[in-house]
Design a protein around this motif. Structure first.
Motif, mmCIF file in Angstrom:
data_model
loop_
_atom_site.group_PDB
_atom_site.id
_atom_site.type_symbol
_atom_site.label_atom_id
_atom_site.label_comp_id
_atom_site.label_asym_id
_atom_site.label_seq_id
_atom_site.Cartn_x
_atom_site.Cartn_y
_atom_site.Cartn_z
ATOM 1 N N UNK A 30 0.890 -1.157 0.000
ATOM 2 C CA UNK A 30 0.000 0.000 0.000
ATOM 3 C C UNK A 30 0.929 1.208 0.000
ATOM 4 N N UNK A 31 0.667 2.162 -0.862
ATOM 5 C CA UNK A 31 1.614 3.254 -1.034
ATOM 6 C C UNK A 31 0.918 4.593 -0.929
ATOM 7 N N UNK A 32 1.649 5.635 -1.232
ATOM 8 C CA UNK A 32 1.110 6.988 -1.135
ATOM 9 C C UNK A 32 -0.076 7.182 -2.069
ATOM 10 N N UNK A 33 -0.038 6.579 -3.242
ATOM 11 C CA UNK A 33 -1.139 6.737 -4.202
ATOM 12 C C UNK A 33 -2.424 6.112 -3.665
ATOM 13 N N UNK A 34 -2.336 4.919 -3.088
ATOM 14 C CA UNK A 34 -3.514 4.261 -2.524
ATOM 15 C C UNK A 34 -4.034 5.059 -1.330
ATOM 16 N N UNK A 35 -3.122 5.539 -0.506
ATOM 17 C CA UNK A 35 -3.516 6.344 0.645
ATOM 18 C C UNK A 35 -4.184 7.629 0.183
ATOM 19 N N UNK A 36 -3.655 8.238 -0.871
ATOM 20 C CA UNK A 36 -4.248 9.459 -1.423
ATOM 21 C C UNK A 36 -5.660 9.186 -1.944
ATOM 22 N N UNK A 70 -3.252 -0.137 5.620
ATOM 23 C CA UNK A 70 -3.390 1.300 5.871
ATOM 24 C C UNK A 70 -2.808 1.649 7.234
ATOM 25 N N UNK A 71 -3.105 0.829 8.221
ATOM 26 C CA UNK A 71 -2.595 1.066 9.576
ATOM 27 C C UNK A 71 -1.077 1.006 9.616
ATOM 28 N N UNK A 72 -0.491 0.038 8.920
ATOM 29 C CA UNK A 72 0.968 -0.068 8.882
ATOM 30 C C UNK A 72 1.588 1.113 8.144
ATOM 31 N N UNK A 73 0.952 1.553 7.069
ATOM 32 C CA UNK A 73 1.514 2.626 6.246
ATOM 33 C C UNK A 73 1.393 3.993 6.912
ATOM 34 N N UNK A 74 0.232 4.272 7.525
ATOM 35 C CA UNK A 74 -0.009 5.609 8.078
ATOM 36 C C UNK A 74 0.248 5.712 9.579
ATOM 37 N N UNK A 75 0.262 4.571 10.261
ATOM 38 C CA UNK A 75 0.421 4.592 11.718
ATOM 39 C C UNK A 75 -0.901 4.815 12.448
ATOM 40 N N UNK A 76 -2.011 4.883 11.700
ATOM 41 C CA UNK A 76 -3.344 5.054 12.288
ATOM 42 C C UNK A 76 -4.304 4.110 11.575
#
Length: 103
Positions: A30-36, A70-76
Motif C-alpha cells: 500500500x503506497x502513497x497513491x492508494x492512501x491518497x 493502511x494502519x501499517x503505512x499511516x500509523x493510524x
C-alpha cells in the motif's frame, strides 16, 4: 534441482512483471497513491456514514487487508484517520462561521 529452481525463479519474475499482482503481493505495497485515493474518498464523503469496507472498496482492497495495510503505512487505523479528518473539517467550519455562532 537446478531446473526446478530455474523454473521457480522464472515464474517469480513473471509474477513481479505483472503490476497488478506485484502491487498486491505484500501489505507493505500500500503506497502513497492508494492512501491518497482513500483520503480523497473520505474527503468526498466526510459528512456521510462511511465504513472501512466502503473505503477499502474505493481502492479495490478487501476490508481486512486494507485495514492492516493502511494502519501499517499511516500509523493510524482508517477509523482514527477518518475521525481526525472529520475533526479538522469541523474545526474549519467553526472558524469560518465563528461570527454566526457568537450572535
Amino acid at each position: 534441482i537446478m531446473l526446478i529452481q530455474s523454473k521457480v525463479y522464472k515464474l517469480f519474475d513473471m509474477l513481479l512483471a505483472d503490476t497488478k499482482i506485484c502491487s498486491r503481493i505484500a501489505v507493505g505495497k500500500i503506497n502513497a497513491e492508494v492512501t491518497k485515493q482513500a483520503d480523497e474518498f473520505m474527503q468526498r464523503n466526510i459528512s456521510n456514514p462511511i465504513t472501512r469496507g466502503d473505503i477499502a472498496k474505493s481502492v479495490s482492497f478487501s476490508p481486512v487487508y486494507f485495514h492492516r495495510a493502511f494502519s501499517l503505512y499511516t500509523g493510524r487505523t482508517p477509523h482514527a484517520y477518518l475521525l481526525e479528518k472529520r475533526l479538522e473539517a469541523a474545526k474549519m467550519y467553526l472558524e469560518v462561521n465563528k461570527k454566526a455562532f457568537l450572535k
